[in-house]
Scaffold this motif. Structure first.
Motif, mmCIF file in Angstrom:
data_model
loop_
_atom_site.group_PDB
_atom_site.id
_atom_site.type_symbol
_atom_site.label_atom_id
_atom_site.label_comp_id
_atom_site.label_asym_id
_atom_site.label_seq_id
_atom_site.Cartn_x
_atom_site.Cartn_y
_atom_site.Cartn_z
ATOM 1 N N ILE A 89 0.835 -1.201 0.000
ATOM 2 C CA ILE A 89 0.000 0.000 0.000
ATOM 3 C C ILE A 89 0.873 1.255 0.000
ATOM 4 O O ILE A 89 0.577 2.231 -0.697
ATOM 5 C CB ILE A 89 -0.951 -0.014 1.220
ATOM 6 C CG1 ILE A 89 -1.983 -1.143 1.059
ATOM 7 C CG2 ILE A 89 -1.652 1.334 1.369
ATOM 8 C CD1 ILE A 89 -2.855 -1.357 2.277
ATOM 9 N N GLN A 90 1.958 1.221 0.769
ATOM 10 C CA GLN A 90 2.866 2.362 0.788
ATOM 11 C C GLN A 90 3.465 2.618 -0.586
ATOM 12 O O GLN A 90 3.564 3.765 -1.038
ATOM 13 C CB GLN A 90 3.983 2.124 1.807
ATOM 14 C CG GLN A 90 4.897 3.329 2.007
ATOM 15 C CD GLN A 90 5.910 3.090 3.102
ATOM 16 O OE1 GLN A 90 6.108 1.973 3.567
ATOM 17 N NE2 GLN A 90 6.565 4.153 3.541
ATOM 18 N N ARG A 184 -6.093 10.182 0.964
ATOM 19 C CA ARG A 184 -7.312 10.622 1.634
ATOM 20 C C ARG A 184 -8.384 9.537 1.623
ATOM 21 O O ARG A 184 -9.162 9.406 2.574
ATOM 22 C CB ARG A 184 -7.844 11.887 0.956
ATOM 23 C CG ARG A 184 -9.064 12.465 1.656
ATOM 24 C CD ARG A 184 -9.569 13.719 0.990
ATOM 25 N NE ARG A 184 -10.781 14.201 1.643
ATOM 26 C CZ ARG A 184 -11.535 15.193 1.175
ATOM 27 N NH1 ARG A 184 -11.181 15.822 0.068
ATOM 28 N NH2 ARG A 184 -12.621 15.559 1.817
ATOM 29 N N LEU A 185 -8.445 8.745 0.564
ATOM 30 C CA LEU A 185 -9.487 7.727 0.441
ATOM 31 C C LEU A 185 -9.130 6.405 1.126
ATOM 32 O O LEU A 185 -10.022 5.618 1.455
ATOM 33 C CB LEU A 185 -9.764 7.450 -1.041
ATOM 34 C CG LEU A 185 -10.443 8.562 -1.829
ATOM 35 C CD1 LEU A 185 -10.548 8.178 -3.297
ATOM 36 C CD2 LEU A 185 -11.819 8.868 -1.248
ATOM 37 N N THR A 186 -7.847 6.158 1.330
ATOM 38 C CA THR A 186 -7.419 4.841 1.812
ATOM 39 C C THR A 186 -7.973 4.516 3.194
ATOM 40 O O THR A 186 -8.602 3.467 3.397
ATOM 41 C CB THR A 186 -5.881 4.758 1.826
ATOM 42 O OG1 THR A 186 -5.402 4.874 0.481
ATOM 43 C CG2 THR A 186 -5.420 3.425 2.404
ATOM 44 N N LEU A 187 -7.751 5.394 4.183
ATOM 45 C CA LEU A 187 -8.200 5.088 5.536
ATOM 46 C C LEU A 187 -9.725 5.021 5.661
ATOM 47 O O LEU A 187 -10.242 4.069 6.259
ATOM 48 C CB LEU A 187 -7.621 6.104 6.531
ATOM 49 C CG LEU A 187 -6.113 5.992 6.783
ATOM 50 C CD1 LEU A 187 -5.669 7.026 7.807
ATOM 51 C CD2 LEU A 187 -5.737 4.593 7.248
ATOM 52 N N PRO A 188 -10.483 5.984 5.121
ATOM 53 C CA PRO A 188 -11.940 5.857 5.221
ATOM 54 C C PRO A 188 -12.476 4.583 4.581
ATOM 55 O O PRO A 188 -13.436 3.987 5.085
ATOM 56 C CB PRO A 188 -12.449 7.104 4.492
ATOM 57 C CG PRO A 188 -11.349 8.096 4.630
ATOM 58 C CD PRO A 188 -10.097 7.290 4.541
ATOM 59 N N SER A 189 -11.860 4.162 3.461
ATOM 60 C CA SER A 189 -12.320 2.929 2.813
ATOM 61 C C SER A 189 -12.079 1.727 3.711
ATOM 62 O O SER A 189 -12.964 0.873 3.891
ATOM 63 C CB SER A 189 -11.597 2.736 1.475
ATOM 64 O OG SER A 189 -11.933 3.752 0.562
ATOM 65 N N THR A 194 -13.493 -2.355 7.861
ATOM 66 C CA THR A 194 -13.008 -2.944 9.113
ATOM 67 C C THR A 194 -13.963 -2.713 10.279
ATOM 68 O O THR A 194 -14.292 -3.638 11.030
ATOM 69 C CB THR A 194 -11.625 -2.365 9.473
ATOM 70 O OG1 THR A 194 -10.726 -2.590 8.386
ATOM 71 C CG2 THR A 194 -11.072 -3.036 10.732
ATOM 72 N N ASP A 195 -14.406 -1.465 10.440
ATOM 73 C CA ASP A 195 -15.219 -1.112 11.599
ATOM 74 C C ASP A 195 -16.713 -1.085 11.309
ATOM 75 O O ASP A 195 -17.527 -1.111 12.233
ATOM 76 C CB ASP A 195 -14.798 0.272 12.121
ATOM 77 C CG ASP A 195 -13.336 0.309 12.536
ATOM 78 O OD1 ASP A 195 -12.836 -0.727 13.017
ATOM 79 O OD2 ASP A 195 -12.700 1.359 12.359
#
Length: 218
Positions: A89-90, A184-189, A194-195
């Motif tokens: 991902i990095q 910006r989109l990676t974590l919210p997706s 996940t949660d």
């Protein structure tokens, strides 16, 4: 046409890859119908006759591009789900431009209304379903009440940025393949997957009750 018994040499393989890469880029940028064999040959630095020699026809070249693109998608998805997912991902976030030909080509396939688009969608759906089933089996994902429907929803979620790219870029104010927009989109997706979205099961319980009541009336 090349003899079936002949083994391609290094120059032959290099030319084939150049032609395929040029075709993937031009088909994605312009569309299949607006790209000629001559255009591809010029971009690849070869003659139109060599394109036909290697692939038989423009349709044959597209078939090869489709197969290559699907292999690339499979490999990159496997990388993202493997043990080195964080490093992968990095790398993606650092070099998003590498995906532009894939994104353009996939969008072309899915929106041209032809058999190629139906084939790639069905294959992506099947691969997504297999990935979800394997993840449920190894305990990394939760089971679903309807695995087939969930696979369809996950597939659609993944393809939406490709098909609706212009709207997404307008809403975010940047290129979908820029590092800033991808970050910006990676974590919210991943948070969504996940949660989850809801903090309790109120909506799920209400939907189950409504469906059960409807089934009882049938």
């Amino acid at each position: 046409m090349r003899s079936a018994s002949a083994s391609p040499g290094p120059d032959d393989i290099t030319a084939t890859a150049r032609i395929r890469d040029a075709a993937v880029r031009l088909f994605g940028e312009r569309g299949y119908d607006r790209t000629s064999v001559r255009d591809i040959a010029t971009a690849a630095g070869v003659s139109p006759a060599l394109v036909i020699h290697h692939f038989g026809s423009k349709d044959g070249l597209r078939d090869e591009c489709d197969r290559w693109m699907l292999a690339q998608l499979s490999d990159k998805r496997a990388d993202a789900l493997g043990a080195q997912a964080g490093a992968t991902i990095q790398q993606w976030l650092a070099e998003p431009e590498q995906f532009r030909p894939l994104v353009d080509y996939l969008a072309m396939m899915l929106t041209d209304g032809g058999e190629h688009g139906r084939t790639v969608f069905d294959l992506l759906l099947a691969e997504t379903g297999a990935m979800l089933d394997a993840s449920v089996a190894d305990g990394t994902m939760r089971a679903s009440s309807d695995p087939e429907a969930r696979a369809l929803l996950v597939t659609l979620h993944g393809l939406a940025p490709v098909i609706l790219r212009g709207h997404l870029e307008r809403a975010l104010g940047g290129d979908i393949l820029s590092s800033a927009v991808l970050a910006r989109l990676t974590l919210p997706s991943l948070e969504l997957y996940t949660d989850g979205l809801y903090s309790d099961s109120t909506m799920l319980d209400a939907a189950r009750a409504a469906i059960d009541a409807q089934n009882e009336q049938l």
